[in-house]
Design an enzyme around this catalytic site. Sequence first.
Site, PDB file in Angstrom:
ATOM      1  NE  ARG A  19      -3.978   1.962   2.352  1.00 15.85           N
ATOM      2  CZ  ARG A  19      -4.046   3.183   2.881  1.00 15.85           C
ATOM      3  NH1 ARG A  19      -3.037   3.682   3.557  1.00 15.85           N
ATOM      4  NH2 ARG A  19      -5.135   3.916   2.733  1.00 15.85           N
ATOM      5  CE  LYS A  43       2.018  -9.547  -5.154  1.00 15.71           C
ATOM      6  NZ  LYS A  43       1.262  -8.565  -4.424  1.00 15.71           N
ATOM      7  CB  ILE A  96      10.696   4.234   4.097  1.00 18.04           C
ATOM      8  CG1 ILE A  96      11.327   4.833   2.840  1.00 18.04           C
ATOM      9  CG2 ILE A  96       9.558   5.098   4.623  1.00 18.04           C
ATOM     10  CD1 ILE A  96      12.005   6.159   3.034  1.00 18.04           C
ATOM     11  CD  GLU A  98       6.503   3.883  11.866  1.00 18.06           C
ATOM     12  OE1 GLU A  98       6.954   4.651  12.717  1.00 18.06           O
ATOM     13  OE2 GLU A  98       5.347   3.974  11.441  1.00 18.06           O
ATOM     14  CE1 TYR A 159       8.722  14.828   5.613  1.00 17.48           C
ATOM     15  CE2 TYR A 159       6.458  14.519   6.329  1.00 17.48           C
ATOM     16  CZ  TYR A 159       7.643  13.996   5.861  1.00 17.48           C
ATOM     17  OH  TYR A 159       7.744  12.658   5.642  1.00 17.48           O
ATOM     18  CD  GLU A 209      13.821  12.364  17.795  1.00 14.85           C
ATOM     19  OE1 GLU A 209      12.929  12.956  17.180  1.00 14.85           O
ATOM     20  OE2 GLU A 209      13.907  11.144  17.874  1.00 14.85           O
ATOM     21  CG  HIS A 247      11.427   8.880  16.783  1.00 13.56           C
ATOM     22  ND1 HIS A 247      11.895  10.132  16.458  1.00 13.56           N
ATOM     23  CD2 HIS A 247      10.540   8.557  15.824  1.00 13.56           C
ATOM     24  CE1 HIS A 247      11.312  10.541  15.350  1.00 13.56           C
ATOM     25  NE2 HIS A 247      10.472   9.609  14.946  1.00 13.56           N
TER      26      HIS A 247
END
Lengths: 289, 375
Positions: A19, A43, A96, A98, A159, A209, A247
């Site tokens: 997805r 596939k 990407i 997580e 972002y 962070e 995180h």
Amino acid sequence: MSILIDENTHVLVQGITGRDGSFHTRQMVADGTKIVAGVTPKKGGQDLDGIPIYNSVAESMQKHKVDATVIFVPPPFANAAVREAADAGVPLIVCITEHVPVNEMLSTYHYVKSKGSRMIGPNCPGLISPGKSKIGIMPARITRPGSIGVISRSGTLTYEVVYALSEEGMGQSTCIGIGGDPIVGSGYIDLLELFENDPETSAVVVIGEIGGEDEEAAADYIKNSMTKPVAAFISGRTAPPGRRMGHAGAIISGGKGTPEAKVKAFQDAGVPVADKPDEIPALLRARLS
Amino acid sequence: MNVQEYQGKELFKSYGIPVQDQIVVTRAADAREAAEKLGGFVVVKAQVLVGGRGKAGGVKLAKTPEEAEQRASDILKLTIKGIPVEKVLIVPAAEIRKEYYLSLTMDRTSKSLILIVSAEGGVDIEELAVNEPEKIKRIPISIDTGVDTATIMPHLKEVFGTDELAAEALDTVQKLFKLYTEKDCSLLEINPYAIVDDGHLMALDSKVNFDDNALFKHDDIQKMKNPEEDSADEAVAKEAGLSFVSMDGDIGCMVNGAGLAMATMDIIKLYGGEPANFLDVGGSSNPDKVVTAMQIITGNPKVKSILINIFGGITRCDDIANGLLTAMKRIDIQVPMVVRLIGTNEVEGRKILTDAGFEVASGLSEAVEKVVKIA
């Protein structure tokens, strides 16, 4: 120029039929990325909007020149996907996914290094060189081409900063989310060095962070080895100690990883630290003039 | 995920690391019986998932089974750092000759596992690390090649003094490494690791943490989960794949992305507000998650206003908008909301919400200012 990726980067997508994988493949194509092939086991032979799909990374590389791969496979298979790409000799691996098991990733980290590949992530939004190429999931429309480099441990917070920069007319050379896990393929210092050496980058934003001591090490590096101006933002100033804030890497424990220590380290290195993401453009502008 | 001392020791035992006999009880009367079985002279230890229980009166010596019952009764009435004590561990009172510290964890900086060992056991290792760092040895161990005897032995001999004790410690280190890698741990700590009456080393306490990302591989570890580790809200959130931490304020937050969620809380505070929670709806696009998130936030009676801050990347703004509408239909939301929606599919997402009568902001500072004002 930009760092790591540009308009000539040929990109493979691992997990292209999922997805998220298929959705973001289409987004990347729309944003100008040269997606040459995809991989989903069993596939092979199918395609996604004309992008050929193969059973393995090695198979895809027999047919295509691949400079980078982006991984969208589910967490239980992410480490194997990274290793497969390293085995096949893909120079840049962007993971990407997580929630990747940390001990496996620690081992994978060393494996990727031994194979000579560079990894970004896991648990990261990827990277974008605006107007040239995007690998990952960043919304391209908030970026604009320019000369500011952005490095961040967080996705959506990146972002926020990029949006603030673009709104103020400060375009970006490359924006990179390094990932929020305790073990990530590329850290601040690896990328600060690339930005320092990139003639098109004039200044850098570091978005950190709580947790770990990577920001402190980055501050040290900036103090000793960077000539370009840097501004920073640290999230988690209201986070209670001992609680993991989403995180896997964001936790204040054993008196380490506190926001105060990170802010102080940056300030000691001559790096101004913003209280809000939208203060970053003004801080940079003051340093660039 | 963390487990109780007794659970950690059970794991140690199953890997062959020496521990004392132990009995866990939930009722004071059972403590008497347990003490009788263990020889009468025992230690009664509160089983809670927070540190500092000794200072809080959660660890007591008992010379007789009667005394053990009394001590257990006292300890079971305690609340340590907000957590009521529900279980106590009964172990024989060992004669401790010397205490050491031993732990295995990961070092992010050197990208390696690290064995931490000190001849100053029983103390707060973090304090020791600050005040007398020279008393702590940090020995890297490769996760791929494991414990290298030749490297480690000289350090262990230095810390433990004799060849015999160093060999015992090495055996424990090898077993800790096996446990760490096989069960995907993030911390294994023995403090104190002590020489007891018989002259051998033994784990007198345990602190065991597991990597949450790897729990799916270990059904046995998942079964050890203590419900009190998460608040009820946090447990519901975790079940739904959300990351949630409750705080003391009155502004409920739903944000996508941990970094942005933390920054949103920070900015709320900057504008004079207090966040009621950290909530990251996660990186995928599932409208059901939004419904669960809203249920958790509105279930907190302290919440006076809600800020929804979505910067779509992998998360799609239209999915969030649809989830929000579904949530509004399913639950009666009485408190005012400020929605800030931007990024992937924001046009679609905003249209869905404005058509439904929502006010949608695009600037973060503007949205925070609003939500603080109405709280």
